[in-house]
Structures are given as C-alpha cells and as structure tokens.
Design an enzyme around this catalytic site. Structure first.
Site, PDB file in Angstrom:
ATOM      1  N   CYS A  74       0.738  -1.132  -0.190  1.00 47.60           N
ATOM      2  CA  CYS A  74      -0.133   0.016   0.099  1.00 47.60           C
ATOM      3  C   CYS A  74       0.888   1.259   0.004  1.00 47.60           C
ATOM      4  O   CYS A  74       1.674   1.310   1.024  1.00 47.60           O
ATOM      5  CB  CYS A  74      -0.876  -0.081   1.058  1.00 47.60           C
ATOM      6  N   CYS A 182      -0.437   3.776  -6.509  1.00 49.42           N
ATOM      7  CA  CYS A 182      -1.659   3.272  -5.737  1.00 49.42           C
ATOM      8  C   CYS A 182      -1.855   1.967  -6.375  1.00 49.42           C
ATOM      9  O   CYS A 182      -2.152   1.900  -7.449  1.00 49.42           O
ATOM     10  CB  CYS A 182      -2.809   4.379  -5.669  1.00 49.42           C
TER      11      CYS A 182
END
Ligand code: DGL
Length: 262
Positions: A74, A182
């Site tokens: 992440c 992302c």
C-alpha cells in the site's frame, strides 16, 4: 528468523493483491498471509495518526502469526506510516515506495509523473524517495481521489471523465513515465491506455516483487506454500472484488483478533 515462516502482505483492500498476485507467481512456494483493511478503506483520505494506528494493529496481528517479514503493499501506508513503525518489530518490513524508488530513479528519464491517493501526494513521499537517487528529476504528483472507489465499487459509478481529467493534466506536464502510485490503479490500465501509450505507465509491483525476491530470506519448500486471507470487514465484497486481481477462494474476518481499529 524461521525461513519457513509466512510473509504478511497488507493494503486497505483488494489493491495490494496486484502486488500479491505477482509475488505468488514469482515465488509460489512461500507461505503467505494477506490482510485487507476494508473497515478503514479508503486509506487515501485518512490522517497520518490514523494510518500509523492501522499499520500497528495489522503488524501486531502479523506478529501473532509469527511472520518472517511484512510487505506493505500500500503506497499510502508506506508514505505516511512506515517511518513511524519501521523499528518496532523484529521482522523485516518492506514498504512499496521506498523499495522501488532506486530502480525507478535509475531509469533513463528526466520527467516523471505520479498518480496516487490524496495522502500519498500530500506526503510528497514519491518525490522525496526518487530524488534521493536522482536529485535533478522533475516530479509531478497528482491525486486521484475517486479511483480507489471505482475499483472497490464502493463509491460513484464510473465516469470516463474521472480518468481523463487527471490524465489530461498529467500529459500537459509531458512526462517520460507515469507511476501508478496506488496499488488499486493497475486495474484501471485498460481505461488509461485509451488515452496514452501503455509503455508510459509504470506499475511498481513488478519492480517491488523483484526487490523482494532478492532481499527476502526464502524458504526451501518444494511444494506450493499455503496462503491465508483476512479482512477487517466485508468478507463478501473482498471476495468479489479480489477477482479483479487474484482468485481468492476463502477469506476470514479477523477484526476480533486485533481489536478496535478506530
Ligand atoms: N491501495 C492503497 C495505496 O496503494 C490505498 C488506497 C486507498 O485505500 O485509498 O495507496
């Protein structure tokens, strides 16, 4: 550290599976545990304090599983939480941004774009990490607040303009490459390549998995390793959306083991 111990992976939701899927493909014999923090999704609009708290809770959970390492699949958590937790555990922690920056900065490029969450962009982590290796690099970071909702199917219905507005702004900067900063965004590749060549986009997952392959203390299993999936909420939606990246067949809710996230 026990080399047959599992490796933990986490993300706010299914996005980290874009890293996890490549990892399983490259190193199928490792034992792995994936954690999706759906209760706190999206991470992109959370404060640093909240993100540090989520990361600690998940790392504490992985500690109970006796992992040998944890992969922060992440970007937002790598950007905002990693620095605060990196010395607090006796297993190695791999953050995606910091692990990929050297290879990306070493590409023959001068102008680089980054699409990422609001949190990652505000932190300036990509610029900071890339410029550590190539200070003259020109970096433009653009936040795409709706893109995670498109992938997790929790927000607005998808509009072509949600994609195009950010891409148009980025292309005006004339980047040599654009990082999909992302882990949810690789799912949007098909839509992005309608407006820009595929070769301009960098999905850091591939670079990250190469890094992990070279750095991890690997096991010597001759058979496929076991895998386990946990979420902090919404098992059903995780199982459904996971199919975008990886065929997750079974998943457990693990909130009870790790206490309250809020
Ligand atoms: N997929 C995550 C990232 O790489 C977080 C997305 C979100 O939950 O906002 O930043």
């Amino acid at each position: 550290m026990e080399k047959n111990a599992p490796i933990g992976f986490f993300d706010s939701g299914v996005g980290g599976l874009s890293v996890y899927a490549r990892f399983r493909h490259a190193l199928p014999n490792e034992n792995t545990i994936y954690y999706g923090d759906l209760k706190n999704l999206p991470y992109g609009n959370k404060t640093q304090e909240e993100l540090v708290c989520f990361a600690r809770n998940i790392l504490d959970f992985f500690k109970t599983k006796n992992v040998k390492a944890v992969v922060i699949a992440c970007n937002t958590s790598s950007a905002l939480a990693y620095d605060f937790i990196k010395n607090d555990y006796d297993f190695k922690i791999y953050p995606i941004i910091q692990s990929c920056a050297k290879v990306i900065a070493g590409m023959n490029i001068n102008r680089i774009g980054v699409f990422a969450t609001v949190g990652t962009v505000k932190s300036g982590a990509y610029k900071r990490e890339l410029c550590r290796y190539k200070s003259e690099l020109s970096v433009k970071e653009i936040a795409c607040p709706n893109w995670v909702s498109i992938v997790e199917g929790v927000g607005l219905p998808y509009e072509e303009s949600d994609i195009k507005i950010h891409l148009d702004e980025m292309l005006e900067f004339n980047p040599d490459k654009i990082i999909l900063g992302c882990t949810h965004y690789p799912y949007l590749m098909e839509r992005l390549v309608k407006y820009a060549p595929k070769s301009i986009f960098i999905d850091p997952a591939e670079i990250f998995v190469n890094y992990l392959k070279n750095d991890l203390f690997l096991n010597d299993n001759l058979k496929p390793g076991y895998e386990e999936f946990f979420v902090s909420a919404d098992v059903e939606s995780f199982l459904k959306n996971s199919q975008l990246f990886y065929n997750v067949k079974e998943c457990n809710e693990a909130d009870a083991c790790i206490g309250n996230f809020s």
